[in-house]
Scaffold this motif. Structure first.
Motif, short mmCIF file in Angstrom:
data_model
loop_
_atom_site.label_atom_id
_atom_site.label_comp_id
_atom_site.label_asym_id
_atom_site.label_seq_id
_atom_site.Cartn_x
_atom_site.Cartn_y
_atom_site.Cartn_z
N THR A 99 36.97 -9.20 34.34
CA THR A 99 37.71 -9.09 35.60
C THR A 99 38.69 -7.93 35.53
O THR A 99 38.85 -7.29 34.49
CB THR A 99 38.50 -10.39 35.86
OG1 THR A 99 39.47 -10.54 34.83
CG2 THR A 99 37.59 -11.60 35.93
N ARG B 241 41.49 -15.97 32.94
CA ARG B 241 40.97 -15.16 34.05
C ARG B 241 40.69 -13.72 33.64
O ARG B 241 40.83 -12.79 34.42
CB ARG B 241 41.91 -15.21 35.25
CG ARG B 241 42.04 -16.59 35.82
CD ARG B 241 42.89 -16.59 37.05
NE ARG B 241 43.04 -17.97 37.51
CZ ARG B 241 44.12 -18.42 38.08
NH1 ARG B 241 45.13 -17.62 38.31
NH2 ARG B 241 44.19 -19.68 38.47
N THR C 74 37.92 -17.37 30.20
CA THR C 74 37.77 -17.78 31.59
C THR C 74 39.07 -18.41 32.09
O THR C 74 39.53 -18.12 33.20
CB THR C 74 36.60 -18.77 31.75
OG1 THR C 74 35.40 -18.13 31.30
CG2 THR C 74 36.41 -19.18 33.20
N THR C 75 39.67 -19.26 31.28
CA THR C 75 40.95 -19.88 31.63
C THR C 75 42.02 -18.83 31.86
O THR C 75 42.83 -18.94 32.79
CB THR C 75 41.40 -20.87 30.54
OG1 THR C 75 40.41 -21.88 30.40
CG2 THR C 75 42.73 -21.51 30.86
N LEU D 195 28.33 -13.08 32.30
CA LEU D 195 29.76 -12.90 32.07
C LEU D 195 30.16 -11.45 32.32
O LEU D 195 29.53 -10.53 31.79
CB LEU D 195 30.13 -13.28 30.64
CG LEU D 195 30.01 -14.76 30.29
CD1 LEU D 195 30.22 -14.95 28.79
CD2 LEU D 195 31.01 -15.57 31.08
N GLU E 101 34.67 -13.74 34.10
CA GLU E 101 34.10 -14.69 35.05
C GLU E 101 32.59 -14.50 35.06
O GLU E 101 32.08 -13.52 34.52
CB GLU E 101 34.69 -14.49 36.45
CG GLU E 101 34.36 -13.14 37.05
CD GLU E 101 35.08 -12.87 38.36
OE1 GLU E 101 35.97 -13.65 38.74
OE2 GLU E 101 34.74 -11.86 38.99
N ARG E 102 31.91 -15.44 35.65
CA ARG E 102 30.45 -15.30 35.79
C ARG E 102 30.16 -14.71 37.16
O ARG E 102 30.72 -15.14 38.17
CB ARG E 102 29.76 -16.65 35.64
CG ARG E 102 29.85 -17.18 34.21
CD ARG E 102 28.84 -18.29 33.97
NE ARG E 102 29.00 -18.82 32.63
CZ ARG E 102 28.39 -18.34 31.55
NH1 ARG E 102 27.59 -17.32 31.66
NH2 ARG E 102 28.59 -18.89 30.37
N ASN E 103 29.27 -13.72 37.20
CA ASN E 103 28.90 -13.14 38.49
C ASN E 103 27.85 -14.01 39.16
O ASN E 103 27.50 -15.08 38.64
CB ASN E 103 28.45 -11.67 38.32
CG ASN E 103 27.17 -11.53 37.52
OD1 ASN E 103 26.46 -12.48 37.25
ND2 ASN E 103 26.88 -10.29 37.13
N ASP F 44 35.44 -20.21 27.19
CA ASP F 44 36.39 -21.11 27.86
C ASP F 44 37.78 -20.50 27.92
O ASP F 44 38.43 -20.51 28.97
CB ASP F 44 36.46 -22.46 27.13
CG ASP F 44 35.18 -23.27 27.25
OD1 ASP F 44 34.35 -22.96 28.13
OD2 ASP F 44 35.02 -24.21 26.46
#
Length: 73
Positions: A58, A45, A42-43, A55, A48-50, A39
């Motif tokens: 980036t 950035r 991801t927040t 996962l 990310e999930r492809n 979480d």
């Protein structure tokens, strides 16, 4: 009030684990990532999930890893 409270270096550690998991070809070498770190990263950035739901790191995450290795952060 912060959403998460992490110790120094924890996010960098788990970001590196995501990068290592992306490069592993053996299922037994895959390290599960705790949901709170998924979480948070991801927040931020950094991951990310492809399209397959895996996962991946980036560009921002790769920059963070590079800066962490060179001691700039």
């Amino acid at each position: 009030m912060p959403l998460h409270t992490f110790k120094k270096g924890e996010l960098g550690h788990w970001l590196q684990v995501v990068a290592d998991n992306t490069n592993t070809e053996k299922a037994q070498d895959y390290v599960p990532i705790p949901p709170e770190f998924i979480d948070a990263l991801t927040t931020l950035r950094c991951i990310e999930r492809n399209s397959a739901g895996i996962l991946v790191v980036t560009e921002k995450g790769r920059l963070a890893l590079h800066m962490g290795r060179s001691g700039e952060i």
